[in-house]
Design an enzyme around this catalytic site. Structure first.
Site, PDB file in Angstrom:
ATOM      1  N   LYS A 189      24.687  30.536  49.141  1.00  0.00           N
ATOM      2  CA  LYS A 189      23.274  30.406  49.542  1.00  0.00           C
ATOM      3  C   LYS A 189      22.421  31.592  49.102  1.00  0.00           C
ATOM      4  O   LYS A 189      21.227  31.440  48.860  1.00  0.00           O
ATOM      5  CB  LYS A 189      23.174  30.220  51.057  1.00  0.00           C
ATOM      6  N   ASP A 228      18.306  25.331  57.146  1.00  0.00           N
ATOM      7  CA  ASP A 228      19.408  25.553  58.103  1.00  0.00           C
ATOM      8  C   ASP A 228      18.918  26.010  59.471  1.00  0.00           C
ATOM      9  O   ASP A 228      19.404  25.551  60.502  1.00  0.00           O
ATOM     10  CB  ASP A 228      20.360  26.646  57.587  1.00  0.00           C
TER      11      ASP A 228
HETATM   12  P1  NDP Z   1      28.976  33.015  53.741  1.00  0.00           P
HETATM   13  O1  NDP Z   1      30.071  33.014  52.750  1.00  0.00           O
HETATM   14  O2  NDP Z   1      27.615  33.451  53.338  1.00  0.00           O
HETATM   15  O3  NDP Z   1      29.430  33.962  54.993  1.00  0.00           O
HETATM   16  C1  NDP Z   1      30.692  33.838  55.535  1.00  0.00           C
HETATM   17  C2  NDP Z   1      30.829  34.767  56.741  1.00  0.00           C
HETATM   18  O4  NDP Z   1      32.104  34.486  57.330  1.00  0.00           O
HETATM   19  C3  NDP Z   1      30.821  36.267  56.410  1.00  0.00           C
HETATM   20  O5  NDP Z   1      30.200  36.960  57.485  1.00  0.00           O
HETATM   21  C4  NDP Z   1      32.308  36.613  56.348  1.00  0.00           C
HETATM   22  O6  NDP Z   1      32.620  37.959  56.689  1.00  0.00           O
HETATM   23  C5  NDP Z   1      32.834  35.704  57.444  1.00  0.00           C
HETATM   24  N1  NDP Z   1      34.253  35.358  57.308  1.00  0.00           N
HETATM   25  C6  NDP Z   1      34.842  34.626  56.327  1.00  0.00           C
HETATM   26  N2  NDP Z   1      36.166  34.467  56.588  1.00  0.00           N
HETATM   27  C7  NDP Z   1      36.394  35.131  57.747  1.00  0.00           C
HETATM   28  C8  NDP Z   1      37.568  35.340  58.532  1.00  0.00           C
HETATM   29  N3  NDP Z   1      38.753  34.845  58.172  1.00  0.00           N
HETATM   30  N4  NDP Z   1      37.458  36.068  59.670  1.00  0.00           N
HETATM   31  C9  NDP Z   1      36.249  36.556  60.057  1.00  0.00           C
HETATM   32  N5  NDP Z   1      35.103  36.412  59.353  1.00  0.00           N
HETATM   33  C10 NDP Z   1      35.182  35.698  58.204  1.00  0.00           C
HETATM   34  O7  NDP Z   1      28.970  31.534  54.366  1.00  0.00           O
HETATM   35  P2  NDP Z   1      27.756  30.674  54.974  1.00  0.00           P
HETATM   36  O8  NDP Z   1      26.964  31.544  55.878  1.00  0.00           O
HETATM   37  O9  NDP Z   1      27.067  29.956  53.899  1.00  0.00           O
HETATM   38  O10 NDP Z   1      28.554  29.552  55.829  1.00  0.00           O
HETATM   39  C11 NDP Z   1      29.308  29.944  56.941  1.00  0.00           C
HETATM   40  C12 NDP Z   1      29.854  28.715  57.668  1.00  0.00           C
HETATM   41  O11 NDP Z   1      28.811  27.933  58.234  1.00  0.00           O
HETATM   42  C13 NDP Z   1      30.669  27.780  56.775  1.00  0.00           C
HETATM   43  O12 NDP Z   1      31.828  27.395  57.495  1.00  0.00           O
HETATM   44  C14 NDP Z   1      29.741  26.603  56.559  1.00  0.00           C
HETATM   45  O13 NDP Z   1      30.479  25.402  56.356  1.00  0.00           O
HETATM   46  C15 NDP Z   1      29.001  26.561  57.899  1.00  0.00           C
HETATM   47  N6  NDP Z   1      27.666  25.927  57.805  1.00  0.00           N
HETATM   48  C16 NDP Z   1      27.416  24.750  58.468  1.00  0.00           C
HETATM   49  C17 NDP Z   1      26.180  24.147  58.411  1.00  0.00           C
HETATM   50  C18 NDP Z   1      25.918  22.893  59.146  1.00  0.00           C
HETATM   51  O14 NDP Z   1      24.953  22.195  58.798  1.00  0.00           O
HETATM   52  N7  NDP Z   1      26.665  22.547  60.157  1.00  0.00           N
HETATM   53  C19 NDP Z   1      25.080  24.717  57.606  1.00  0.00           C
HETATM   54  C20 NDP Z   1      25.431  25.961  57.003  1.00  0.00           C
HETATM   55  C21 NDP Z   1      26.692  26.520  57.070  1.00  0.00           C
HETATM   56  P3  NDP Z   1      32.607  39.150  55.563  1.00  0.00           P
HETATM   57  O15 NDP Z   1      31.168  39.560  55.414  1.00  0.00           O
HETATM   58  O16 NDP Z   1      33.447  40.213  56.192  1.00  0.00           O
HETATM   59  O17 NDP Z   1      33.203  38.568  54.322  1.00  0.00           O
END
Ligand code: NDP
Length: 263
Positions: free
Chosen positions: A63, A99
């Site tokens: 995004k 979102d």
């Molecule tokens: P990003 O990749 O931008 O961010 C991911 C975040 O998750 C980061 O803060 C990352 O931490 C953290 N993270 C990833 N793996 C782990 C883990 N194993 N343990 C702890 N923290 C973790 O993703 P998005 O913000 O785009 O999306 C996030 C989630 O939201 C997804 O699952 C997506 O499917 C869901 N979503 C759902 C929507 C809906 O309409 N229902 C709309 C938008 C998103 P770090 O910074 O340390 O890497």
């Protein structure tokens, strides 16, 4: 016939194609929606034009790359640098963020939300945090790694990494990490999760279509909760309005999209 797509990695779980195709088919709009597995966010723009798309949605983890791929950003996306919807306007890519409003729609059934803890600091967290702050809600953010917290500090959130976390009282705790999406991980160490769940009235997860390990923990404590399905619906309706250039009524779009959740 217009073509739309969702870009993400992973993307096979996405219900967006079903949701948007349901609207196009039943409201007789000449368009089709597919999914594209994209590993490199920097290739988004090129892929978009190669496929001849009229518009797209962008999901995890692209995004922020989508924001950079656009020629112009409109509305709330300007506030956060995060884009989940792109429209092709005469060869120019216009970026939007639906979102945050989708999530506000999703939690409208929860009362008296004044203090929120967000787990995660990615694109979705940014959009939600900024929108909550605009609503006058106090926002805390905890993330696995510290560098992504700078944005949240700048907009007035209390921020923590796992090792600096101190629990307060919350009305709502939201998981916006992708932990639990394709694995069985909790969004933070169990000790932190147990701690925050004893200090909140409500719980929400952005992930949909499954009970994540995080939601499981909330379920065990009988905390009112919801997964990301209503957020998905809320953001999808707003994105579809942009795709069809507001030629269909919002109510009709929402009704048809809701039906896709039964499929
Ligand atoms: P990003 O990749 O931008 O961010 C991911 C975040 O998750 C980061 O803060 C990352 O931490 C953290 N993270 C990833 N793996 C782990 C883990 N194993 N343990 C702890 N923290 C973790 O993703 P998005 O913000 O785009 O999306 C996030 C989630 O939201 C997804 O699952 C997506 O499917 C869901 N979503 C759902 C929507 C809906 O309409 N229902 C709309 C938008 C998103 P770090 O910074 O340390 O890497």
């Amino acid at each position: 016939m217009k073509l739309f797509a969702i870009f993400g990695d992973p993307v096979s779980h996405s219900r967006s194609p079903l949701m948007h195709n349901c609207v196009f088919t039943h409201l007789h709009y000449p368009a089709c929606y597919t999914r594209v597995h994209l590993q490199e966010g920097a290739q988004l723009r090129e892929k978009f034009f190669t496929l001849g798309l009229s518009g797209a949605n962008i999901t995890v983890p692209h995004k922020e790359a989508a924001y950079n791929a656009c020629d112009e950003i409109r509305g709330f996306a300007n506030e956060v640098g995060v884009v989940n919807t792109i429209i092709n306007e005469n060869g120019r890519l216009i970026g939007y963020n639906t979102d945050a409003d989708g999530f506000l729609f999703a939690i409208s059934e929860f009362d008296n939300i004044e203090k929120i803890l967000i787990l995660g600091a990615g694109g979705t967290a940014k959009a939600l945090a900024k929108r909550f702050i605009m609503e006058g809600i106090k926002v805390s953010v905890i993330n696995r790694s510290a560098p992504r917290l700078a944005f949240f500090q700048e907009i007035g959130c209390q921020t923590y990494s796992w090792d600096t976390f101190k629990t307060k009282e919350y009305d709502l705790v939201v998981n916006t990490t992708s932990a639990g999406l394709k694995d069985d991980n909790l969004p933070a160490p169990l000790e932190i999760i147990e701690n925050v769940l004893t200090h909140t009235h409500y719980v929400a997860d952005a992930i949909y279509g499954k009970v994540t390990p995080f939601l499981e923990q909330a379920q065990q404590r009988n905390i009112p909760l919801k997964d990301g399905a209503d957020m998905l619906l809320g953001q999808g309706v707003l994105a579809n309005e942009l795709f069809v250039e507001h030629s269909l009524s919002k109510e009709d779009i929402q009704n048809e999209m809701k039906k896709s959740f039964l499929l």
